[in-house]
Design an enzyme around this catalytic site. Structure first.
Site, PDB file in Angstrom:
ATOM      1  N   HIS A 196     -11.557 -74.952 -16.891  1.00 38.88           N
ATOM      2  CA  HIS A 196     -10.272 -74.719 -16.235  1.00 38.88           C
ATOM      3  C   HIS A 196      -9.820 -75.931 -15.438  1.00 38.88           C
ATOM      4  O   HIS A 196      -8.681 -76.367 -15.530  1.00 38.88           O
ATOM      5  CB  HIS A 196     -10.353 -73.495 -15.324  1.00 38.88           C
ATOM      6  CG  HIS A 196      -9.034 -73.126 -14.744  1.00 38.88           C
ATOM      7  ND1 HIS A 196      -8.545 -73.710 -13.597  1.00 38.88           N
ATOM      8  CD2 HIS A 196      -8.088 -72.255 -15.161  1.00 38.88           C
ATOM      9  CE1 HIS A 196      -7.349 -73.198 -13.328  1.00 38.88           C
ATOM     10  NE2 HIS A 196      -7.047 -72.317 -14.263  1.00 38.88           N
ATOM     11  N   GLY A 242      -8.857 -64.439 -21.638  1.00 36.39           N
ATOM     12  CA  GLY A 242      -7.597 -64.291 -20.929  1.00 36.39           C
ATOM     13  C   GLY A 242      -6.524 -65.183 -21.525  1.00 36.39           C
ATOM     14  O   GLY A 242      -6.675 -65.743 -22.614  1.00 36.39           O
ATOM     15  N   HIS A 255      -5.614 -68.135 -20.820  1.00 33.23           N
ATOM     16  CA  HIS A 255      -5.983 -69.532 -21.088  1.00 33.23           C
ATOM     17  C   HIS A 255      -6.602 -69.673 -22.480  1.00 33.23           C
ATOM     18  O   HIS A 255      -6.320 -70.640 -23.187  1.00 33.23           O
ATOM     19  CB  HIS A 255      -6.957 -70.052 -20.036  1.00 33.23           C
ATOM     20  CG  HIS A 255      -6.340 -70.217 -18.681  1.00 33.23           C
ATOM     21  ND1 HIS A 255      -5.059 -70.659 -18.476  1.00 33.23           N
ATOM     22  CD2 HIS A 255      -6.859 -70.005 -17.444  1.00 33.23           C
ATOM     23  CE1 HIS A 255      -4.807 -70.713 -17.181  1.00 33.23           C
ATOM     24  NE2 HIS A 255      -5.884 -70.313 -16.537  1.00 33.23           N
ATOM     25  N   LEU A 314     -15.222 -67.426 -19.397  1.00 32.27           N
ATOM     26  CA  LEU A 314     -15.988 -66.194 -19.531  1.00 32.27           C
ATOM     27  C   LEU A 314     -15.262 -65.074 -20.271  1.00 32.27           C
ATOM     28  O   LEU A 314     -15.914 -64.185 -20.803  1.00 32.27           O
ATOM     29  CB  LEU A 314     -16.422 -65.693 -18.148  1.00 32.27           C
ATOM     30  CG  LEU A 314     -17.494 -66.543 -17.479  1.00 32.27           C
ATOM     31  CD1 LEU A 314     -17.788 -66.012 -16.084  1.00 32.27           C
ATOM     32  CD2 LEU A 314     -18.757 -66.586 -18.317  1.00 32.27           C
TER      33      LEU A 314
END
Length: 122
Positions: free
Chosen positions: A9, A75, A77, A72
């Site tokens: 990220h 989502g 992203h 993880l």
């Protein structure tokens, strides 16, 4: 040349970004040597960005890049942002083969790693 891009990220906290750089270095020491080079890349807040890293791959002579999303869960992203960044960057690197591995959290082994971490209380 085949390069692995470890995509995280990115953080406003520099120490967090350094952790990703260190993880990239650790991965590069693993055997077997499937990749000629391992590099970090970041979605936001840190450098190199995904497009910057892909451009650098081209500049150093890579013919193939594997993107490994260090996330993880699947989502926005994973499902939208990273694919969009890769599509944009690949337009400037037409001879480069880019493949995307599944995101880290999709691995069945993650439960075992989490349990080991929980039991490793010092």
């Amino acid at each position: 040349m085949h390069i692995l891009l470890l995509v995280a990220h990115g953080s406003r906290r520099e120490e967090s970004n350094i952790e990703i750089e260190s993880l990239s270095e650790k991965i590069s020491t693993l055997e077997p040597k499937e990749f000629d080079k391992v590099m970090p890349a970041f979605l936001e807040f840190a450098s190199p960005s995904i497009p910057e890293a892909i451009k650098e791959c081209t500049e150093v002579g890579a013919t193939k890049v594997t993107i490994l999303p260090y996330f993880l869960s699947a989502g926005v992203h994973i499902t939208r942002d990273i694919p969009n960044e890769i599509t944009e960057a690949s337009e400037g690197s037409p001879g480069l083969e880019i493949n995307v591995a599944d995101y880290f959290g999709s691995r069945d082994e993650i439960a075992e790693i989490l349990m080991k971490t929980a039991l490793d209380i010092k």
